[in-house]
Design an enzyme around this catalytic site. Structure first.
Site, PDB file in Angstrom:
ATOM      1  N   ASN B 128       0.804  -1.222   0.000  1.00  0.00           N
ATOM      2  CA  ASN B 128       0.000   0.000   0.000  1.00  0.00           C
ATOM      3  C   ASN B 128       0.831   1.263   0.000  1.00  0.00           C
ATOM      4  OD1 ASN B 128      -2.434  -1.183   0.001  1.00  0.00           O
ATOM      5  ND2 ASN B 128      -2.807  -1.007   2.203  1.00  0.00           N
ATOM      6  N   THR B 178      21.750 -11.869 -27.749  1.00  0.00           N
ATOM      7  CA  THR B 178      20.317 -11.988 -27.981  1.00  0.00           C
ATOM      8  C   THR B 178      20.051 -11.949 -29.480  1.00  0.00           C
ATOM      9  OG1 THR B 178      20.030 -10.783 -25.941  1.00  0.00           O
ATOM     10  CG2 THR B 178      18.101 -11.033 -27.320  1.00  0.00           C
ATOM     11  N   LYS B 180      18.532 -11.128 -32.949  1.00  0.00           N
ATOM     12  CA  LYS B 180      17.906  -9.941 -33.527  1.00  0.00           C
ATOM     13  C   LYS B 180      17.591 -10.220 -34.985  1.00  0.00           C
ATOM     14  CE  LYS B 180      18.871  -7.618 -29.748  1.00  0.00           C
ATOM     15  NZ  LYS B 180      18.015  -6.932 -28.835  1.00  0.00           N
ATOM     16  N   LYS B 182      14.320  -8.833 -32.902  1.00  0.00           N
ATOM     17  CA  LYS B 182      13.587  -9.472 -31.818  1.00  0.00           C
ATOM     18  C   LYS B 182      12.339 -10.175 -32.324  1.00  0.00           C
ATOM     19  CE  LYS B 182      13.102  -6.660 -28.182  1.00  0.00           C
ATOM     20  NZ  LYS B 182      13.335  -5.576 -27.197  1.00  0.00           N
ATOM     21  N   LYS B 206      20.160 -16.298 -27.066  1.00  0.00           N
ATOM     22  CA  LYS B 206      19.047 -16.030 -26.176  1.00  0.00           C
ATOM     23  C   LYS B 206      17.876 -15.444 -26.936  1.00  0.00           C
ATOM     24  CE  LYS B 206      17.981 -12.685 -22.623  1.00  0.00           C
ATOM     25  NZ  LYS B 206      17.200 -11.885 -23.579  1.00  0.00           N
ATOM     26  N   ASP B 208      14.661 -13.003 -27.053  1.00  0.00           N
ATOM     27  CA  ASP B 208      14.426 -11.733 -26.384  1.00  0.00           C
ATOM     28  C   ASP B 208      13.144 -11.831 -25.572  1.00  0.00           C
ATOM     29  OD1 ASP B 208      15.330  -9.291 -25.562  1.00  0.00           O
ATOM     30  OD2 ASP B 208      15.810  -8.627 -27.592  1.00  0.00           O
ATOM     31  N   GLU B 209      12.864 -10.773 -24.777  1.00  0.00           N
ATOM     32  CA  GLU B 209      11.808 -10.887 -23.784  1.00  0.00           C
ATOM     33  C   GLU B 209      10.424 -11.065 -24.399  1.00  0.00           C
ATOM     34  OE1 GLU B 209      13.313  -8.223 -24.644  1.00  0.00           O
ATOM     35  OE2 GLU B 209      11.827  -6.651 -24.982  1.00  0.00           O
ATOM     36  N   HIS B 298      14.939 -12.624 -17.641  1.00  0.00           N
ATOM     37  CA  HIS B 298      15.069 -11.360 -18.351  1.00  0.00           C
ATOM     38  C   HIS B 298      14.277 -10.325 -17.566  1.00  0.00           C
ATOM     39  CE1 HIS B 298      15.621  -9.093 -22.234  1.00  0.00           C
ATOM     40  NE2 HIS B 298      14.888  -8.279 -21.504  1.00  0.00           N
ATOM     41  N   ARG B 299      14.907  -9.206 -17.222  1.00  0.00           N
ATOM     42  CA  ARG B 299      14.242  -8.281 -16.300  1.00  0.00           C
ATOM     43  C   ARG B 299      13.258  -7.349 -17.003  1.00  0.00           C
ATOM     44  NH1 ARG B 299      18.871  -3.932 -14.477  1.00  0.00           N
ATOM     45  NH2 ARG B 299      19.664  -3.470 -16.526  1.00  0.00           N
ATOM     46  N   HIS B 331      19.652 -10.333 -15.812  1.00  0.00           N
ATOM     47  CA  HIS B 331      20.264  -9.185 -16.468  1.00  0.00           C
ATOM     48  C   HIS B 331      20.503  -8.142 -15.408  1.00  0.00           C
ATOM     49  CE1 HIS B 331      18.792  -9.776 -20.839  1.00  0.00           C
ATOM     50  NE2 HIS B 331      19.091 -10.911 -20.270  1.00  0.00           N
ATOM     51  N   LYS B 338      23.503  -0.030 -24.709  1.00  0.00           N
ATOM     52  CA  LYS B 338      22.479   0.924 -25.116  1.00  0.00           C
ATOM     53  C   LYS B 338      21.481   1.186 -24.001  1.00  0.00           C
ATOM     54  CE  LYS B 338      19.307  -2.561 -26.814  1.00  0.00           C
ATOM     55  NZ  LYS B 338      18.450  -3.072 -27.842  1.00  0.00           N
TER      56      LYS B 338
END
Lengths: 297, 445, 141
Positions: B128, B178, B180, B182, B206, B208-209, B298-299, B331, B338
């Site tokens: 809360n 990762t 690409k 994505k 990997k 990607d998210e 993956h955050r 991560h 970037k």
């Protein structure tokens, strides 16, 4: 080896000496060790020889890596191990020894109990000593002519091989009583021929042993009072006549026993103690030694 | 902070439990003398009180709202050992250089929390209180969790030591990238990128998210083609390889289904996104334990609450929670890259998770966008890495000699030369928003 | 093909001087150094043959280099790797591993695909060298 440098015409030996930093080691040897004048002289000679050798090498005059294996002979307690440590330091500073550590062993560390046990044991020790000094105390025990199956011979052979082939990796110092070492070398000419420097350690004089005792005590924050100092001088004379006299080591053992007596004396007196009492060994602590009783009897 | 004008806790029960509204400090949520117990859960908040709100009262309110209190006095408190259950704000300090902001320390008794449940912990600590009106903003900066509490969690299913032992890879950072773009690649084309990158020298690739199961690539296709790439690359290099298969899905049932398919295909690792939620993370961690699977997290989404300095939850805390919840990889940001991340702070996050993370995540674009192709990009990365490790171990200063070491390696490694020619000068020099606010304090030597 | 296990497989084969420098690094970290050899370099072959026990308490790489020489002489045409073991709490595992000898020719691995239900595949990697001869004769020149 690196490509030969442009050889300078003249070389300042004093500067070489200072740059190598062996002056400090030699000075410390002089300062820290009581007596041993001939040993100190020998060490100085060896250091000078190696320094000159190094310079000769740079000028393209020297031939090959000098053999540096040594034998230190003398009675027990005459400073062989201590000097070996300083020697390792000197060799390290002159670049004849990469690490400068000392691995001290006896027969039991090298020789195994059954067939096939000795070679790995010896090699293991040699590997640990690589880059430094292997100090073998009472080295003659490696050789037991009375038992033809003794595994010591195997250790000697492995040692000889490494002493010959890996001179840049390892310096071996054999130590022990002079006569026994002499006999050992007679029966092992291969070993004798690989030892470049013999250093003989004389027994300490009574005065020197007294001085050693006082330095040891100072190191532990103890001291003799005047009467104890005189009594200890008497003690040295008596002790030397007894069997198993081991120079500085006997002195150390005697002082340990005197500290015990002092502790018991303080404890049983029941009185409060001050720093003075805690640091002082008295005549009674010294004269309670059994050597005085035996002399009186 | 001075305590002279601090409202004191009202100890007389008659006054304390009179119906009405009291200050939180008067209710006992502020106690400057409180000495935290070893078993207490401690939290540090950065609070920005509304105009006119006393910072101590604000701190007490944070303690109250994150533990037992509500806005008014309730007589039912008296049916409990409420002194114990009340969280105590016990220290407050202005944030250096940030007017109107305060760090406040709050201690919580261990009994306030259910064992082994991040959901329960977060329901209290960030439940809360972050919407509380007297605060303009609030940020959870750090937590200290007692060992007894930590031991109720199982932690990472694999751990760095076992991960390295399984992969038989030691002595250098693991290399990953990762895939690409994505989104948009078909399964077959996507698997090609995986294969090329692993064949060229990466240890891991990997998802990607947001790669889940879209119309252009359904999840089973992705798994089949990626594992074909992994196994093909492994056979051709004689090295263990892996691809983090993202099993994030709409329901736990679906996630388990995907995880099982990944396992059956022989994958050594799966990944999930932070947005699946704490409970799902803990469940997947258990599944990974039971199936010898490494779990990568993956955050995704963290930036919504970790990025602003005055409001949200510090990534430092997220890292601790994730370690409890039980993920092997996380991560933690790249020191150079970037995405958001202050190098000093990132280093601190790595310290928090120390033994859980060693990935050197070279951003995917650098591998896949290599002018000579993906394999060459991966090779350039791997050669650069090995050359640097070799040089560091030889005692060379890689910080100052780095460019020279790489230039030397580039002399015999064409892909590395091409990479240096292309990107040698690129930097990502934007100011980071989440930097540390602290002043070094003198410590007793 | 070239098996790329270990820390430095993407670099040209290390010289003995380079190997000694890496061993020196390991010793400085307080790690025990061990030699292992095999003619079955499957990535899941965890247990290579030990060349003696791990060497503890060494101060200088010379001891390791001597063993490496002996190991290479006794086992030509095999893979030899140097492992460094860290006994510190929290690690208690290998901290560094790199290949220091390879066979002249490395035939590599065959990927066997077993097709099962759906489009599912079961993958197996088989070493060509292991398949063609028993241990000890696999990489004979």
């Amino acid at each position: 080896m690196n490509a030969p440098e442009q050889a300078p015409a003249r070389i300042d030996l004093g500067a070489e000496f200072r740059d190598a930093g062996i002056g400090e080691v030699l000075d410390a040897l002089e300062r820290d060790l009581v007596g041993l004048a001939p040993v100190k002289r020998r060490v100085r000679e060896i250091a000078a020889l190696l320094l000159v050798d190094r310079v000769r090498q740079r000028l393209g005059l020297a031939t090959e890596h000098p053999s540096l294996h040594m034998s230190f002979t003398g009675n027990p307690g005459t400073g062989k191990t201590t000097v070996a440590m300083r020697m390792a330091e000197i060799l390290h500073r002159l670049g004849y020894c990469r690490r400068g550590h000392v691995v001290a062993v006896t027969r039991d560390d090298l020789v195994g109990q059954y067939i096939g046990h000795t070679a790995p044991k010896t090699k293991e020790v040699l590997k640990r000593a690589m880059g430094g000094v292997l100090f073998i105390d009472e080295a003659y025990y490696l050789y037991r002519p009375e038992n033809e199956k003794d595994y010591g011979q195997e250790a000697i052979e492995i040692l000889l091989q490494v002493m010959e082939n890996q001179r840049d990796d390892l310096v071996v110092i054999l130590a022990g009583y002079a006569e026994r070492m002499e006999r050992f070398f007679e029966s092992n000419p291969g070993m004798k021929s690989r030892i470049a420097h013999h250093v003989d350690f004389p027994d300490y004089s009574d005065t020197e042993l007294g001085e050693i005792a006082q330095r040891m005590l100072a190191g532990w924050n103890y001291r003799f009072d005047e009467a104890a100092r005189v009594a200890f001088a008497d003690y040295i004379v008596l002790r030397r006549r007894q069997p198993h006299f081991a120079n500085a080591r006997s002195i150390r053992n005697a002082l340990d026993r005197m500290r015990l007596r002092q502790a018991l004396r303080l404890f049983e007196s029941g009185a409060t103690v001050d720093a003075e009492a805690l640091t002082t060994l008295t005549e009674a602590d010294v004269r309670a030694s059994r050597h005085f009783q035996q002399a009186a009897a | 902070m001075g305590a002279a004008d601090t409202p004191q806790q009202i100890l007389d029960p008659k006054k304390r439990y009179q119906a009405g509204v009291l200050k939180y400090a008067q209710m006992g949520y502020w106690n400057a003398d409180y000495a935290p117990k070893d078993t207490d859960v401690l939290a540090v908040f950065r609070i920005t009180p509304q105009e006119g709100v006393d910072p101590i009262e604000a701190a007490a309110a944070v303690a109250g709202e994150s533990s037992t209190a509500t806005w008014t006095v309730v007589w039912t408190d008296r049916l409990t050992a409420c002194d114990m259950y009340r969280a105590k704000a016990y220290r407050i300090e202005p944030v250096p250089g940030q007017e109107g902001q305060y760090f406040c320390w709050v201690a919580y008794d261990l009994d306030l929390f259910e064992e082994g449940s991040i959901a329960n912990l977060t329901a209290s600590i960030i439940g809360n209180v972050f919407s509380f009106k007297p605060l303009r903003a609030c940020r959870l900066e750090d937590m200290r969790l007692p060992v007894a509490y930590v031991k109720t969690f199982r932690g990472p299913p694999t751990g760095i030591v076992v991960e390295r032992e399984r992969l038989e890879k030691y002595g250098r950072p693991l290399l990953g990238a990762t895939m690409k773009p994505k989104l948009g690649l078909s399964g077959k084309n996507y698997g090609r990128v995986v294969y090329e990158a692993l064949r060229g020298g990466l240890d891991f690739t990997k998802d990607d998210e947001n790669i889940n199961s879209q119309p252009f690539m359904h999840w089973r296709d992705r798994f089949l083609y990626c594992m074909e790439g992994v196994n093909q690359a492994a056979a051709q290099t004689g090295e263990s390889k892996g691809h983090y298969l993202n099993i994030t899905a709409g329901t736990m049932e679906e996630m388990y289904k995907r995880a099982e398919f990944a396992r059956d295909l022989g994958s050594c690792i799966v990944m999930i996104d932070l947005i699946v939620g704490w409970t799902a993370i803990q469940s997947m961690s258990n599944w990974c334990r039971d199936n010898d699977m490494i779990l990568h997290l993956h955050r995704a989404g963290h930036g919504t609450y970790t990025r602003q300095k005055n409001h949200g939850v510090s990534f430092r805390v997220i890292a601790k929670w994730l370690r409890l919840a039980g993920v092997d990889h996380l991560h933690a940001g790249t020191a150079v890259g970037k995405l958001e991340g202050d190098p000093m702070t990132v280093q601190g996050f790595y310290n928090v998770c120390r033994d859980t993370v060693t990935k050197q995540d070279l951003f995917g674009g650098g591998t896949i966008g290599h002018p000579m192709g993906i394999q060459a990009g991966a090779t350039a990365n791997r050669v650069a890495l090995e050359a640097m490790v070799l040089a560091r171990n030889e005692g060379r200063d890689i910080a100052s000699e780095g460019p020279q070491i790489l230039a030397d390696a580039a002399r015999w490694c064409q892909p590395l030369r091409a990479a240096l020619d292309t990107w040698g000068d690129i930097t990502f020099n934007y100011t980071s928003t989440d930097t540390s606010d602290f002043v070094p304090t003198a410590s007793v030597a | 093909m070239r098996i790329t296990q270990g820390c430095f497989s993407f670099l040209p084969d290390l010289t003995d001087t380079q190997i000694a420098a890496q061993v020196n690094y390991c010793l400085e970290q307080g790690w025990a150094v061990a030699l292992e050899f095999t003619d079955d370099p499957h990535p899941r072959n965890t247990y290579w043959n030990m060349w003696g026990l791990p060497m503890f308490d060494l101060r200088d790489p010379a001891g390791v280099m001597g063993e490496l020489k002996a190991c290479r002489e006794a086992n030509p045409e095999t893979y030899v790797r140097i492992n460094a073991f860290d006994s510190t709490k929290g690690w208690e595992t290998v901290r560094m591993s790199f290949i220091v000898q390879r066979p002249t020719a490395e035939p590599g691995f065959r990927l066997v695909r077993q097709e099962t239900q759906g489009r599912m595949l079961r993958y197996t990697m088989e070493s060509y060298a292991v398949g063609r001869a028993p241990e000890g004769a696999r990489y004979a020149p």
